[in-house]
Design a protein around this motif. Structure first.
Motif, PDB file in Angstrom:
ATOM      1  N   ASP A 137      -8.074  -4.005  -1.204  1.00  0.00           N
ATOM      2  CA  ASP A 137      -8.900  -3.756  -2.335  1.00  0.00           C
ATOM      3  C   ASP A 137      -8.406  -4.109  -3.822  1.00  0.00           C
ATOM      4  O   ASP A 137      -8.687  -4.634  -4.600  1.00  0.00           O
ATOM      5  CB  ASP A 137      -9.960  -2.665  -2.319  1.00  0.00           C
ATOM      6  N   ALA A 138      -7.087  -3.401  -3.732  1.00  0.00           N
ATOM      7  CA  ALA A 138      -6.324  -3.537  -5.026  1.00  0.00           C
ATOM      8  C   ALA A 138      -5.695  -4.941  -5.145  1.00  0.00           C
ATOM      9  O   ALA A 138      -5.812  -5.445  -6.550  1.00  0.00           O
ATOM     10  CB  ALA A 138      -5.125  -2.301  -5.088  1.00  0.00           C
ATOM     11  N   VAL A 139      -5.469  -5.304  -4.220  1.00  0.00           N
ATOM     12  CA  VAL A 139      -5.055  -6.910  -4.444  1.00  0.00           C
ATOM     13  C   VAL A 139      -6.220  -8.078  -4.805  1.00  0.00           C
ATOM     14  O   VAL A 139      -6.111  -8.553  -5.800  1.00  0.00           O
ATOM     15  CB  VAL A 139      -4.314  -7.491  -3.205  1.00  0.00           C
ATOM     16  N   TRP A 140      -7.386  -7.685  -4.017  1.00  0.00           N
ATOM     17  CA  TRP A 140      -8.793  -8.722  -4.639  1.00  0.00           C
ATOM     18  C   TRP A 140      -9.075  -8.128  -6.150  1.00  0.00           C
ATOM     19  O   TRP A 140      -9.635  -9.132  -6.765  1.00  0.00           O
ATOM     20  CB  TRP A 140      -9.856  -8.312  -3.548  1.00  0.00           C
ATOM     21  N   ASP A 141      -8.769  -7.181  -6.376  1.00  0.00           N
ATOM     22  CA  ASP A 141      -9.242  -6.644  -7.860  1.00  0.00           C
ATOM     23  C   ASP A 141      -8.269  -7.034  -8.950  1.00  0.00           C
ATOM     24  O   ASP A 141      -8.648  -6.567  -9.981  1.00  0.00           O
ATOM     25  CB  ASP A 141      -9.533  -5.076  -7.878  1.00  0.00           C
ATOM     26  N   LEU A 142      -7.029  -7.655  -8.683  1.00  0.00           N
ATOM     27  CA  LEU A 142      -6.035  -8.124  -9.700  1.00  0.00           C
ATOM     28  C   LEU A 142      -6.703  -8.776 -10.625  1.00  0.00           C
ATOM     29  O   LEU A 142      -7.597  -9.731 -10.285  1.00  0.00           O
ATOM     30  CB  LEU A 142      -4.959  -8.449  -9.039  1.00  0.00           C
ATOM     31  N   PRO A 143      -6.374  -8.438 -11.842  1.00  0.00           N
ATOM     32  CA  PRO A 143      -7.263  -9.233 -12.995  1.00  0.00           C
ATOM     33  C   PRO A 143      -6.602 -10.818 -13.239  1.00  0.00           C
ATOM     34  O   PRO A 143      -5.393 -11.074 -12.965  1.00  0.00           O
ATOM     35  CB  PRO A 143      -6.997  -8.636 -14.096  1.00  0.00           C
ATOM     36  N   ASP A 184      -3.468  -1.918   4.481  1.00  0.00           N
ATOM     37  CA  ASP A 184      -4.514  -1.287   4.601  1.00  0.00           C
ATOM     38  C   ASP A 184      -5.874  -1.759   3.733  1.00  0.00           C
ATOM     39  O   ASP A 184      -5.404  -2.517   2.750  1.00  0.00           O
ATOM     40  CB  ASP A 184      -4.416   0.265   4.608  1.00  0.00           C
ATOM     41  N   SER A 185      -6.715  -0.995   4.032  1.00  0.00           N
ATOM     42  CA  SER A 185      -8.218  -1.539   3.284  1.00  0.00           C
ATOM     43  C   SER A 185      -7.900  -1.213   1.808  1.00  0.00           C
ATOM     44  O   SER A 185      -8.451  -2.052   1.059  1.00  0.00           O
ATOM     45  CB  SER A 185      -9.414  -0.829   3.770  1.00  0.00           C
ATOM     46  N   ALA A 186      -7.523  -0.014   1.380  1.00  0.00           N
ATOM     47  CA  ALA A 186      -7.024   0.365   0.025  1.00  0.00           C
ATOM     48  C   ALA A 186      -6.277  -0.705  -0.726  1.00  0.00           C
ATOM     49  O   ALA A 186      -6.437  -1.168  -1.860  1.00  0.00           O
ATOM     50  CB  ALA A 186      -6.998   1.757  -0.045  1.00  0.00           C
ATOM     51  N   LEU A 212       1.492  -2.836  -7.535  1.00  0.00           N
ATOM     52  CA  LEU A 212       0.681  -2.025  -6.749  1.00  0.00           C
ATOM     53  C   LEU A 212       1.705  -1.552  -5.360  1.00  0.00           C
ATOM     54  O   LEU A 212       1.192  -0.718  -4.816  1.00  0.00           O
ATOM     55  CB  LEU A 212      -0.174  -3.172  -5.907  1.00  0.00           C
ATOM     56  N   ASP A 213       2.990  -2.127  -5.295  1.00  0.00           N
ATOM     57  CA  ASP A 213       3.867  -1.536  -4.423  1.00  0.00           C
ATOM     58  C   ASP A 213       4.669  -0.650  -4.687  1.00  0.00           C
ATOM     59  O   ASP A 213       5.369  -0.484  -5.895  1.00  0.00           O
ATOM     60  CB  ASP A 213       4.947  -2.709  -4.132  1.00  0.00           C
ATOM     61  N   PRO A 214       4.623   0.636  -4.028  1.00  0.00           N
ATOM     62  CA  PRO A 214       5.373   1.805  -4.317  1.00  0.00           C
ATOM     63  C   PRO A 214       6.727   1.678  -4.552  1.00  0.00           C
ATOM     64  O   PRO A 214       7.562   2.011  -5.407  1.00  0.00           O
ATOM     65  CB  PRO A 214       4.960   2.813  -3.449  1.00  0.00           C
ATOM     66  N   ALA A 215       7.263   0.660  -3.972  1.00  0.00           N
ATOM     67  CA  ALA A 215       8.792   0.347  -3.904  1.00  0.00           C
ATOM     68  C   ALA A 215       9.088  -0.683  -4.965  1.00  0.00           C
ATOM     69  O   ALA A 215      10.001  -0.984  -5.479  1.00  0.00           O
ATOM     70  CB  ALA A 215       9.156  -0.119  -2.769  1.00  0.00           C
TER      71      ALA A 215
END
Length: 227
Positions: A92-98, A87-89, A208-211
């Motif tokens: 965004d978390a993927v694109w913001d990975l440092p 999803d979009s959130a 980022l993955d809950p699993a």
């Protein structure tokens, strides 16, 4: 066989050799021994993994003119669950990975913006690209992208005019040199494999993955809009 298949089959046969003993005469190889290795080593593996190892052994048996060494191994039914796009959130978390390498940034954006398959994108060559029209020839169809990929691609290519778009980190050793189609004539590096690209994405997104498994590249495909 393509390079990925040769590499995968080689891994299966090396594991079989280590387990059975590398000095075992080929004439002493039995289907029962192969079955025992499979049950012990890959008994709990997913159906696709089991079937891939089984295919490797069957192909080797055919090449070596042996009685089928996989005769005791039934093919397992593969059921692939529907892939749920991020999803979009999550995106965004993927694109913001440092500290993401430029190659991964470009590959992930291109997969998302084009909705193309991973294999099709990794198979692209520099000479296939039409940077002005934001598209590339892929067999009988086109892979198209948007502004995010358009900003990254010229930096990734760095003046290259031939060979694979996405390259591995290092040059292959003499024993693993691929065919000319999968080798960059400018850098000497090989085409990035699906397995390596998938591994890097899973590692990068594990947190980022809950699993805590990490996401798969197929989840970068955009969601279908409701009609």
């Amino acid at each position: 066989m393509d390079a990925a298949t040769r590499r995968s089959y080689g891994q299966t046969l090396r594991r079989l050799c280590r387990t059975l003993g590398e000095q075992l005469p080929l004439t002493s190889l039995t289907a029962d021994a192969v079955t025992r290795v499979f049950v012990t080593t890959w008994g709990g593996a997913a159906a696709a993994t089991w079937n891939r190892h089984r295919s490797a052994v069957r192909s080797f048996g055919a090449w070596a003119a042996l009685d089928d060494p996989a005769v005791g191994l039934d093919r397992r039914t593969e059921t692939r669950p529907r892939t749920r796009p991020l999803d979009s959130a999550q995106l965004d978390a993927v694109w913001d990975l440092p500290d993401l390498p430029l190659r991964e940034k470009t590959l992930w954006r291109l997969l998302h913006e084009s909705a193309a398959g991973v294999s099709a994108v990794l198979a692209l060559n520099v000479e296939d690209l039409d940077l002005d029209d934001r598209r590339a020839r892929a067999g009988d169809t086109w892979v198209a992208w948007r502004s995010g990929t358009a900003r990254l691609l010229p930096r990734l290519l760095a003046g290259r005019t031939r060979g694979p778009v996405f390259l591995s980190d290092r040059r292959p050793g003499p024993a693993r040199t691929p065919g000319p189609a999968d080798l960059c004539p400018d850098t000497g590096r090989r085409r990035l494999s699906y397995e390596r690209a998938e591994y890097l994405f899973k590692q990068a997104t594990r947190a980022l993955d809950p699993a805590r498994d990490g996401y798969t590249l197929r989840r970068l495909k955009p969601r279908r809009r409701a009609r």
